[in-house]
Design a protein around this motif. Structure first.
Motif, PDB file in Angstrom:
ATOM      1  N   UNK A 165       0.839  -1.205   0.000  1.00  0.00           N
ATOM      2  CA  UNK A 165       0.000   0.000   0.000  1.00  0.00           C
ATOM      3  C   UNK A 165       0.870   1.248   0.000  1.00  0.00           C
ATOM      4  N   UNK A 166       0.488   2.213  -0.830  1.00  0.00           N
ATOM      5  CA  UNK A 166       1.188   3.488  -0.891  1.00  0.00           C
ATOM      6  C   UNK A 166       2.455   3.486  -1.714  1.00  0.00           C
ATOM      7  N   UNK A 167       2.746   2.373  -2.419  1.00  0.00           N
ATOM      8  CA  UNK A 167       4.000   2.270  -3.165  1.00  0.00           C
ATOM      9  C   UNK A 167       3.917   2.861  -4.564  1.00  0.00           C
ATOM     10  N   UNK A 168       2.705   3.110  -5.063  1.00  0.00           N
ATOM     11  CA  UNK A 168       2.537   3.594  -6.432  1.00  0.00           C
ATOM     12  C   UNK A 168       2.060   5.039  -6.455  1.00  0.00           C
ATOM     13  N   UNK A 169       2.547   5.782  -7.448  1.00  0.00           N
ATOM     14  CA  UNK A 169       2.068   7.144  -7.675  1.00  0.00           C
ATOM     15  C   UNK A 169       1.893   7.361  -9.168  1.00  0.00           C
ATOM     16  N   UNK A 170       0.800   8.026  -9.535  1.00  0.00           N
ATOM     17  CA  UNK A 170       0.496   8.257 -10.953  1.00  0.00           C
ATOM     18  C   UNK A 170       1.377   9.365 -11.500  1.00  0.00           C
ATOM     19  N   UNK A 171       1.845   9.176 -12.754  1.00  0.00           N
ATOM     20  CA  UNK A 171       2.658  10.214 -13.390  1.00  0.00           C
ATOM     21  C   UNK A 171       1.875  10.892 -14.508  1.00  0.00           C
ATOM     22  N   UNK A 172       2.554  11.770 -15.232  1.00  0.00           N
ATOM     23  CA  UNK A 172       1.885  12.555 -16.266  1.00  0.00           C
ATOM     24  C   UNK A 172       1.416  11.711 -17.446  1.00  0.00           C
ATOM     25  N   UNK A 173       1.935  10.495 -17.603  1.00  0.00           N
ATOM     26  CA  UNK A 173       1.503   9.608 -18.692  1.00  0.00           C
ATOM     27  C   UNK A 173       0.218   8.869 -18.352  1.00  0.00           C
TER      28      UNK A 173
END
Length: 246
Positions: A165-173
């Motif tokens: 949990x909390x390991x992913x973050x969305x980027x501009x793509x």
């Protein structure tokens, strides 16, 4: 009065940014496996906006298409990003969008145009296969062009991760990157829930909630603009008084 106008303008800018997030969510309500973004206000000076993403699973829709796949809940697919790192290599990102197709160069990609990676983080080259099959464990098999239907050639396995949990973050793509120093547990495909072939995960955007939030933000923006207008009017009155006093 300058301080009042500044606070009103800053609030208006932040509200407009949140409105953009909500509009983007609504625009992607039909995008397979899209994850809704959200914004929370924090009691901080200037930086009062924290943007995050709802990673909950969307509803599953049966398509009957052999190249449509639903990943087990909590698992993510490794894909090649469209940007490159400093060493010139393509970045590795993660998504749950698995509406597969073959791109013009013969590589397996998803509907967003990201090439799919194998467990060695290499793009999966399919070429001119006459048929592609996915196993419940994520193995890719093809029937080469001109071969009999019983012929099966394995291209390896889809690269999957199950991040904490909390390991992913969305980027501009619009795909997700792992945060620094994230340790990934090994994948046990034998105990993993099976992939669902012939179905797609839908967006997790709640259209009703998003529309209600847009209405709330619109009313909030009206208050911000009235605050700015009041500060402008007060400045004009103050200036008039000063002129009169002279």
């Amino acid at each position: 009065m300058d301080r009042v106008a500044f606070l009103g303008m800053h609030a208006a800018m932040q509200t407009a940014r949140i409105q953009q997030i909500n509009v983007n969510n609504l625009a992607n309500i039909d995008t397979p496996a899209f994850k809704a973004d959200y914004a929370n206000s924090q009691p901080q000076f200037i930086q009062n906006e924290v943007v995050g993403t709802d990673l909950s699973m969307g509803s599953i829709r049966f398509t009957g298409r052999a190249l449509d796949v639903v990943l087990p809940e909590g698992y993510w697919l490794a894909v090649q990003g469209r940007t490159t790192q400093n060493n010139g290599e393509a970045s590795v990102y993660y998504t749950r969008r698995a509406d597969f197709q073959i791109d013009t160069a013969g590589y397996l990609s998803n509907g967003a145009g990201n090439r799919v990676l194998d467990t060695q983080e290499n793009p999966i080259y399919v070429g001119q296969a006459q048929k592609i099959r996915f196993s419940a464990e994520g193995e890719i098999n093809i029937v080469p062009m001109g071969a009999s239907a019983e012929t099966s050639l394995s291209l390896g396995y889809l690269a999957l991760i199950k991040p904490p949990a909390g390991a992913l973050e969305k980027n501009s793509e619009g795909v997700f990157a792992l945060r620094e120093n994230t340790l990934l547990p090994p994948i046990d495909r034998a105990s993993m829930a099976p992939l669902q072939i012939g179905s797609l995960e839908g967006s997790n955007v709640n259209a009703v909630m998003e529309l209600m939030e847009l209405l709330r933000l619109s009313r909030h923006q009206d208050v911000n603009m009235k605050c700015i207008e009041a500060a402008r009017h007060q400045d004009e009155v103050s200036a008039a008084i000063l002129r009169f006093s002279y």
